[in-house]
Design a protein around this motif. Sequence first.
Motif, PDB file in Angstrom:
ATOM      1  N   LEU A 125       0.841  -1.210   0.000  1.00 43.18           N
ATOM      2  CA  LEU A 125       0.000   0.000   0.000  1.00 43.18           C
ATOM      3  C   LEU A 125       0.872   1.255   0.000  1.00 43.18           C
ATOM      4  O   LEU A 125       0.595   2.226  -0.699  1.00 43.18           O
ATOM      5  CB  LEU A 125      -0.933  -0.019   1.219  1.00 43.18           C
ATOM      6  N   ARG A 126       1.950   1.232   0.785  1.00 50.51           N
ATOM      7  CA  ARG A 126       2.865   2.391   0.833  1.00 50.51           C
ATOM      8  C   ARG A 126       3.576   2.583  -0.505  1.00 50.51           C
ATOM      9  O   ARG A 126       3.728   3.702  -0.984  1.00 50.51           O
ATOM     10  CB  ARG A 126       3.940   2.201   1.919  1.00 50.51           C
ATOM     11  N   VAL A 127       4.041   1.488  -1.091  1.00 49.40           N
ATOM     12  CA  VAL A 127       4.754   1.575  -2.371  1.00 49.40           C
ATOM     13  C   VAL A 127       3.797   2.050  -3.468  1.00 49.40           C
ATOM     14  O   VAL A 127       4.154   2.888  -4.305  1.00 49.40           O
ATOM     15  CB  VAL A 127       5.388   0.214  -2.744  1.00 49.40           C
TER      16      VAL A 127
ATOM     17  N   GLY B 210      11.949  20.537   2.376  1.00 52.07           N
ATOM     18  CA  GLY B 210      12.635  19.935   1.229  1.00 52.07           C
ATOM     19  C   GLY B 210      12.205  20.529  -0.094  1.00 52.07           C
ATOM     20  O   GLY B 210      12.988  20.610  -1.045  1.00 52.07           O
ATOM     21  N   MET B 211      10.959  20.985  -0.180  1.00 54.42           N
ATOM     22  CA  MET B 211      10.441  21.561  -1.422  1.00 54.42           C
ATOM     23  C   MET B 211      11.222  22.808  -1.845  1.00 54.42           C
ATOM     24  O   MET B 211      11.237  23.176  -3.009  1.00 54.42           O
ATOM     25  CB  MET B 211       8.958  21.944  -1.260  1.00 54.42           C
ATOM     26  N   TYR B 212      11.848  23.476  -0.844  1.00 53.72           N
ATOM     27  CA  TYR B 212      12.584  24.702  -1.166  1.00 53.72           C
ATOM     28  C   TYR B 212      13.969  24.446  -1.723  1.00 53.72           C
ATOM     29  O   TYR B 212      14.600  25.337  -2.253  1.00 53.72           O
ATOM     30  CB  TYR B 212      12.667  25.619   0.068  1.00 53.72           C
TER      31      TYR B 212
ATOM     32  N   ASP C  35       1.927   6.421  -7.084  1.00 55.33           N
ATOM     33  CA  ASP C  35       0.888   7.412  -7.361  1.00 55.33           C
ATOM     34  C   ASP C  35       1.470   8.823  -7.233  1.00 55.33           C
ATOM     35  O   ASP C  35       1.139   9.720  -8.012  1.00 55.33           O
ATOM     36  CB  ASP C  35      -0.272   7.202  -6.380  1.00 55.33           C
ATOM     37  N   MET C  36       2.344   8.983  -6.252  1.00 56.58           N
ATOM     38  CA  MET C  36       3.031  10.270  -6.063  1.00 56.58           C
ATOM     39  C   MET C  36       3.836  10.629  -7.321  1.00 56.58           C
ATOM     40  O   MET C  36       3.780  11.755  -7.811  1.00 56.58           O
ATOM     41  CB  MET C  36       3.937  10.141  -4.836  1.00 56.58           C
ATOM     42  N   VAL C  37       4.566   9.663  -7.843  1.00 58.65           N
ATOM     43  CA  VAL C  37       5.359   9.903  -9.053  1.00 58.65           C
ATOM     44  C   VAL C  37       4.434  10.197 -10.246  1.00 58.65           C
ATOM     45  O   VAL C  37       4.710  11.070 -11.068  1.00 58.65           O
ATOM     46  CB  VAL C  37       6.269   8.694  -9.371  1.00 58.65           C
TER      47      VAL C  37
ATOM     48  N   ALA D  90       8.906  18.492   7.328  1.00 56.84           N
ATOM     49  CA  ALA D  90      10.204  18.169   6.706  1.00 56.84           C
ATOM     50  C   ALA D  90      10.094  18.208   5.182  1.00 56.84           C
ATOM     51  O   ALA D  90      10.979  18.716   4.488  1.00 56.84           O
ATOM     52  CB  ALA D  90      10.683  16.792   7.175  1.00 56.84           C
ATOM     53  N   VAL D  91       8.988  17.681   4.666  1.00 57.71           N
ATOM     54  CA  VAL D  91       8.799  17.676   3.212  1.00 57.71           C
ATOM     55  C   VAL D  91       8.670  19.107   2.692  1.00 57.71           C
ATOM     56  O   VAL D  91       9.267  19.459   1.670  1.00 57.71           O
ATOM     57  CB  VAL D  91       7.559  16.840   2.815  1.00 57.71           C
ATOM     58  N   SER D  92       7.932  19.955   3.436  1.00 55.20           N
ATOM     59  CA  SER D  92       7.747  21.318   2.938  1.00 55.20           C
ATOM     60  C   SER D  92       9.067  22.078   2.928  1.00 55.20           C
ATOM     61  O   SER D  92       9.296  22.922   2.058  1.00 55.20           O
ATOM     62  CB  SER D  92       6.659  22.053   3.728  1.00 55.20           C
TER      63      SER D  92
HETATM   64  C1  1PZ Z   1       9.487  15.808  -5.986  1.00 53.81           C
HETATM   65  C2  1PZ Z   1       9.305  15.858  -4.568  1.00 53.81           C
HETATM   66  C3  1PZ Z   1       9.336  14.553  -3.997  1.00 53.81           C
HETATM   67  C4  1PZ Z   1       8.629  14.605  -2.740  1.00 53.81           C
HETATM   68  C5  1PZ Z   1       8.886  13.385  -2.023  1.00 53.81           C
HETATM   69  C6  1PZ Z   1       7.847  13.188  -1.027  1.00 53.81           C
HETATM   70  C7  1PZ Z   1       8.439  12.768   0.211  1.00 53.81           C
HETATM   71  C8  1PZ Z   1       7.628  11.810   0.902  1.00 53.81           C
HETATM   72  C9  1PZ Z   1       8.045  11.726   2.315  1.00 53.81           C
HETATM   73  C10 1PZ Z   1       8.170  10.352   2.737  1.00 53.81           C
HETATM   74  C11 1PZ Z   1       8.484  10.319   4.165  1.00 53.81           C
HETATM   75  C12 1PZ Z   1       9.059   9.030   4.502  1.00 53.81           C
HETATM   76  C13 1PZ Z   1       9.038   8.870   5.968  1.00 53.81           C
HETATM   77  C14 1PZ Z   1       8.277   7.728   6.420  1.00 53.81           C
HETATM   78  C15 1PZ Z   1       6.946   7.622   6.181  1.00 53.81           C
HETATM   79  C16 1PZ Z   1       6.201   6.540   6.825  1.00 53.81           C
HETATM   80  O1  1PZ Z   1       5.563   7.092   7.950  1.00 53.81           O
HETATM   81  C17 1PZ Z   1       5.119   5.980   5.934  1.00 53.81           C
HETATM   82  C18 1PZ Z   1       4.413   4.842   6.600  1.00 53.81           C
HETATM   83  O2  1PZ Z   1       5.133   3.710   6.569  1.00 53.81           O
HETATM   84  P1  1PZ Z   1       4.928   2.503   7.645  1.00 53.81           P
HETATM   85  O3  1PZ Z   1       4.343   3.026   8.889  1.00 53.81           O
HETATM   86  O4  1PZ Z   1       4.023   1.494   6.985  1.00 53.81           O
HETATM   87  O5  1PZ Z   1       6.331   1.935   7.825  1.00 53.81           O
HETATM   88  N1  1PZ Z   1       5.657   5.621   4.652  1.00 53.81           N
HETATM   89  C19 1PZ Z   1       5.181   6.154   3.542  1.00 53.81           C
HETATM   90  O6  1PZ Z   1       4.263   6.964   3.567  1.00 53.81           O
HETATM   91  C20 1PZ Z   1       5.778   5.719   2.234  1.00 53.81           C
HETATM   92  C21 1PZ Z   1       6.270   6.918   1.521  1.00 53.81           C
HETATM   93  C22 1PZ Z   1       6.827   6.557   0.194  1.00 53.81           C
HETATM   94  C23 1PZ Z   1       7.452   7.752  -0.384  1.00 53.81           C
HETATM   95  C24 1PZ Z   1       7.589   7.592  -1.813  1.00 53.81           C
HETATM   96  C25 1PZ Z   1       7.647   8.913  -2.454  1.00 53.81           C
HETATM   97  C26 1PZ Z   1       7.861   8.745  -3.885  1.00 53.81           C
HETATM   98  C27 1PZ Z   1       8.219  10.051  -4.491  1.00 53.81           C
HETATM   99  C28 1PZ Z   1       9.184   9.829  -5.541  1.00 53.81           C
HETATM  100  C29 1PZ Z   1       9.545  11.085  -6.167  1.00 53.81           C
HETATM  101  C30 1PZ Z   1      10.646  10.842  -7.061  1.00 53.81           C
END
Ligand code: 1PZ
Length: 208
Positions: free
Chosen positions: A105-107, A156-158, A112-114, A152-154
Amino acid sequence: MAEGDGDKTLRKIAEAFKDLANVVTDSHNAEVNVQVAPFSRACSLVSPLFSCLGVAFKFAEMDYVAKVHDLAEASNSIQTLQSMIDLDVQAVSVRNGGSHTRNLLRVKRGLDMVRVLFEQILVSEGDSLRDPASKAYEQVLAPYHGWAIRKAVSVGMYVLPTKEQFLKKLNEDEASAKVHMQTYVTASTPLIQYIDKLFLSRDLGIDW
Ligand code: 1PZ
């Protein structure tokens, strides 16, 4: 592979997901079965994108890579996404931290984010990635993240690279990048819907 590395990262992503989409949309197949192995392989091709977006998203990369790795491990003993989920259902471990189903589900959300990121890049005019990236994050991941991660993400956006820098790291020009991004957007859509359906048809929910 650190960055784009002359390796055709975007083309590889586009082709791998096109192959998966063909499985999902093949109307000759009475029963659609996506195999865990090619799925996790395709997902791992996305990882190099993180380094092209800069160090700010290192923590996102680590989380994503670990979860894709778990799916790759699962593929040693489990054939299809469907049976992987059903095993967790039987074991009553669907929502447990680190379960294959939870990681799927996370992957899926990462994919979907991409997808939304590429969609936004394709319609954006300027050279900034901030709007496309923020829109994608707000739409797909932010609803599931607590305050600290969103903050943290916001930040990073900068420090995102410009679109031009991003494409350069990927060794793409504007035209070739557009083609591959569009291919990924088109291919990932039915695949993501398929995964959602695997969850919803079992009443597992997708909003957790
Ligand atoms: C272009 C800008 C890219 C923005 C990237 C977005 C950043 C996403 C921040 C991800 C934070 C990762 C920290 C950990 C999150 C976890 O709390 C959750 C829950 O996982 P669990 O509790 O099951 O172990 N994990 C996620 O939500 C998965 C996030 C996947 C991130 C993939 C982003 C893909 C973006 C790719 C862009 C090239």
